[in-house]
Design a protein around this motif. Structure first.
Motif, short mmCIF file in Angstrom:
data_model
loop_
_atom_site.label_atom_id
_atom_site.label_comp_id
_atom_site.label_asym_id
_atom_site.label_seq_id
_atom_site.Cartn_x
_atom_site.Cartn_y
_atom_site.Cartn_z
N ALA A 115 0.82 -1.21 0.00
CA ALA A 115 0.00 0.00 0.00
C ALA A 115 0.85 1.25 0.00
N PRO A 116 0.70 2.12 -1.00
CA PRO A 116 1.32 3.44 -0.94
C PRO A 116 0.39 4.38 -0.18
N VAL A 117 0.94 5.14 0.75
CA VAL A 117 0.11 6.02 1.58
C VAL A 117 0.65 7.44 1.51
N VAL A 118 -0.24 8.38 1.21
CA VAL A 118 0.10 9.80 1.19
C VAL A 118 -0.57 10.44 2.41
N ILE A 119 0.21 11.22 3.16
CA ILE A 119 -0.29 11.89 4.37
C ILE A 119 0.04 13.37 4.27
N ALA A 120 -0.94 14.22 4.57
CA ALA A 120 -0.70 15.66 4.49
C ALA A 120 -1.43 16.39 5.59
N GLU A 121 -0.84 17.49 6.02
CA GLU A 121 -1.52 18.42 6.93
C GLU A 121 -2.62 19.10 6.13
N THR A 122 -3.78 19.29 6.73
CA THR A 122 -4.95 19.70 5.95
C THR A 122 -4.83 21.09 5.34
N GLN A 123 -3.91 21.91 5.82
CA GLN A 123 -3.70 23.22 5.22
C GLN A 123 -2.58 23.22 4.18
N GLY A 124 -2.06 22.03 3.87
CA GLY A 124 -1.06 21.91 2.82
C GLY A 124 0.31 22.42 3.21
N ARG A 125 0.69 22.28 4.48
CA ARG A 125 1.99 22.78 4.92
C ARG A 125 3.05 21.70 5.08
N ALA A 126 2.62 20.45 5.16
CA ALA A 126 3.56 19.34 5.33
C ALA A 126 3.00 18.10 4.65
N LEU A 127 3.90 17.28 4.14
CA LEU A 127 3.51 16.15 3.30
C LEU A 127 4.44 14.97 3.54
N GLY A 128 3.88 13.77 3.50
CA GLY A 128 4.68 12.56 3.57
C GLY A 128 4.12 11.48 2.68
N VAL A 129 4.99 10.58 2.22
CA VAL A 129 4.55 9.38 1.51
C VAL A 129 5.22 8.19 2.17
N ALA A 130 4.53 7.06 2.18
CA ALA A 130 5.06 5.87 2.83
C ALA A 130 4.75 4.62 2.03
N HIS A 131 5.68 3.69 2.06
CA HIS A 131 5.53 2.37 1.46
C HIS A 131 5.13 1.43 2.58
N ALA A 132 3.91 0.92 2.52
CA ALA A 132 3.35 0.13 3.62
C ALA A 132 2.98 -1.26 3.17
N GLY A 133 3.97 -2.15 3.13
CA GLY A 133 3.68 -3.57 3.06
C GLY A 133 3.27 -4.03 4.43
N TRP A 134 2.93 -5.29 4.58
CA TRP A 134 2.43 -5.71 5.89
C TRP A 134 3.52 -5.60 6.96
N ARG A 135 4.76 -5.87 6.60
CA ARG A 135 5.84 -5.78 7.60
C ARG A 135 6.01 -4.36 8.11
N GLY A 136 6.15 -3.43 7.17
CA GLY A 136 6.33 -2.05 7.57
C GLY A 136 5.10 -1.49 8.27
N LEU A 137 3.93 -1.87 7.81
CA LEU A 137 2.70 -1.40 8.42
C LEU A 137 2.60 -1.88 9.87
N ALA A 138 2.87 -3.16 10.09
CA ALA A 138 2.81 -3.72 11.44
C ALA A 138 3.89 -3.12 12.34
N ALA A 139 5.04 -2.79 11.75
CA ALA A 139 6.15 -2.25 12.54
C ALA A 139 5.97 -0.78 12.88
N GLY A 140 5.07 -0.08 12.15
CA GLY A 140 4.78 1.30 12.49
C GLY A 140 5.29 2.35 11.53
N VAL A 141 5.40 2.02 10.24
CA VAL A 141 5.92 3.01 9.30
C VAL A 141 5.01 4.23 9.17
N LEU A 142 3.70 4.04 9.29
CA LEU A 142 2.80 5.19 9.18
C LEU A 142 2.91 6.08 10.42
N GLU A 143 3.00 5.46 11.57
CA GLU A 143 3.17 6.24 12.80
C GLU A 143 4.49 7.00 12.80
N ALA A 144 5.54 6.36 12.28
CA ALA A 144 6.84 7.03 12.20
C ALA A 144 6.79 8.22 11.24
#
Length: 277
Positions: free
Chosen positions: A131-160
């Motif tokens: 799963a590719p995940v895009v995360i952004a602050e709602t006013q468009g001031r900060a942005l992140g993208v993450a590669h979330a396979g099950w290993r990374g997802l379970a380990a906390g890549v989105l939280e990181a």
């Protein structure tokens, strides 16, 4: 599929203030054979020059060259605004990985996510089931993208990733996320080890697993698990693309379906002149 990025990123979601984002498909490009189309993953077995040409074509319609990551199913988050150099490979060395690479001609950034507050800095992750995940602050001031396979997802890549973003914009009132094309629940059979990795962290994650066709097997909802982790981390607005990479061979590469295959990219960048409201 949204139309506002239909040429460069044909798969996208709702318009976001100050952010452009979306995923490529395999349609177009010069790769042939098992990688036919717009394969953007180096060291997948495809001809390197074909991938370079595909990347050149993609970059020609972007504000800058993407920051390609060396993805390893971990939780490290790259600071895309620091003085770092993206790998030409932008892939992973692990056997059976859906990003698949072994290094490149430039020094790779070894991470499974990246963040930025710099307008025009293009972030990228490569996938072919994860799963590719895009995360952004709602006013468009900060942005992140993450590669979330099950290993990374379970380990906390989105939280990181969220932790890095919150550090860049202290006191941000709210966040939004988009989960791009990934393997669907009907095609994603996993064992007890995978299920336990999630329910050990949060028992409620069990609702994203249904019994598989064999004893000890489960059908996992990867996108649903990503959304659940995001909700738990305080991201209330989460949109799921709802496109299965395994089922849509016409649009996407899938490692689980084909083993030898290409990679799509999910890209995002801050654009202060792009106001959705």
């Amino acid at each position: 599929m949204a139309e506002h990025l239909s040429l460069t990123l044909p798969v996208s979601g709702k318009r976001w203030q100050g952010v452009r984002y979306g995923s490529t498909t395999r349609v177009g490009g010069v790769s042939a054979g098992s990688w036919a189309g717009l394969n953007l993953g180096m060291h997948t077995g495809d001809e390197p020059e074909s991938v370079r040409e595909n990347r050149r074509r993609l970059a020609s319609s972007l504000p800058a060259e993407p920051l390609w990551l060396q993805q390893v199913h971990g939780i490290d988050v790259a600071d895309a605004d620091a003085d770092i150099v993206g790998a030409e490979a932008g892939d992973t060395a692990a056997p059976g990985d859906e990003t698949g690479a072994q290094g490149g001609e430039l020094t790779p950034v070894c991470a499974d996510a990246a963040v930025t507050t710099r307008p025009g800095r293009v972030l990228a992750v490569l996938t072919a089931d994860c799963a590719p995940v895009v995360i952004a602050e709602t006013q468009g001031r900060a942005l992140g993208v993450a590669h979330a396979g099950w290993r990374g997802l379970a380990a906390g890549v989105l939280e990181a990733t969220l932790a890095k973003l919150r550090a860049r914009v202290p006191g941000a009132p709210s966040w939004r996320a988009w989960v791009g094309p990934c393997i669907g629940q009907a095609a994603f059979e996993v064992g007890d080890v995978v299920r336990y990795a999630f329910i050990a962290h949060e028992p409620q994650a069990g609702e994203y697993f249904v019994p598989g066709r064999a004893v000890g097997k489960w059908q996992a909802d990867l996108a649903g698990l990503a959304r659940q982790r995001l909700h738990s981390a305080g991201v209330e607005d989460v949109e799921i693309a709802g496109l299965c990479t395994f089922a849509r061979a016409d649009l996407f590469y899938s490692y689980r379906r084909d083993s030898v295959t290409g990679r799509i990219a999910t890209l995002a960048w801050l654009d202060p002149q792009y106001d959705a409201f």
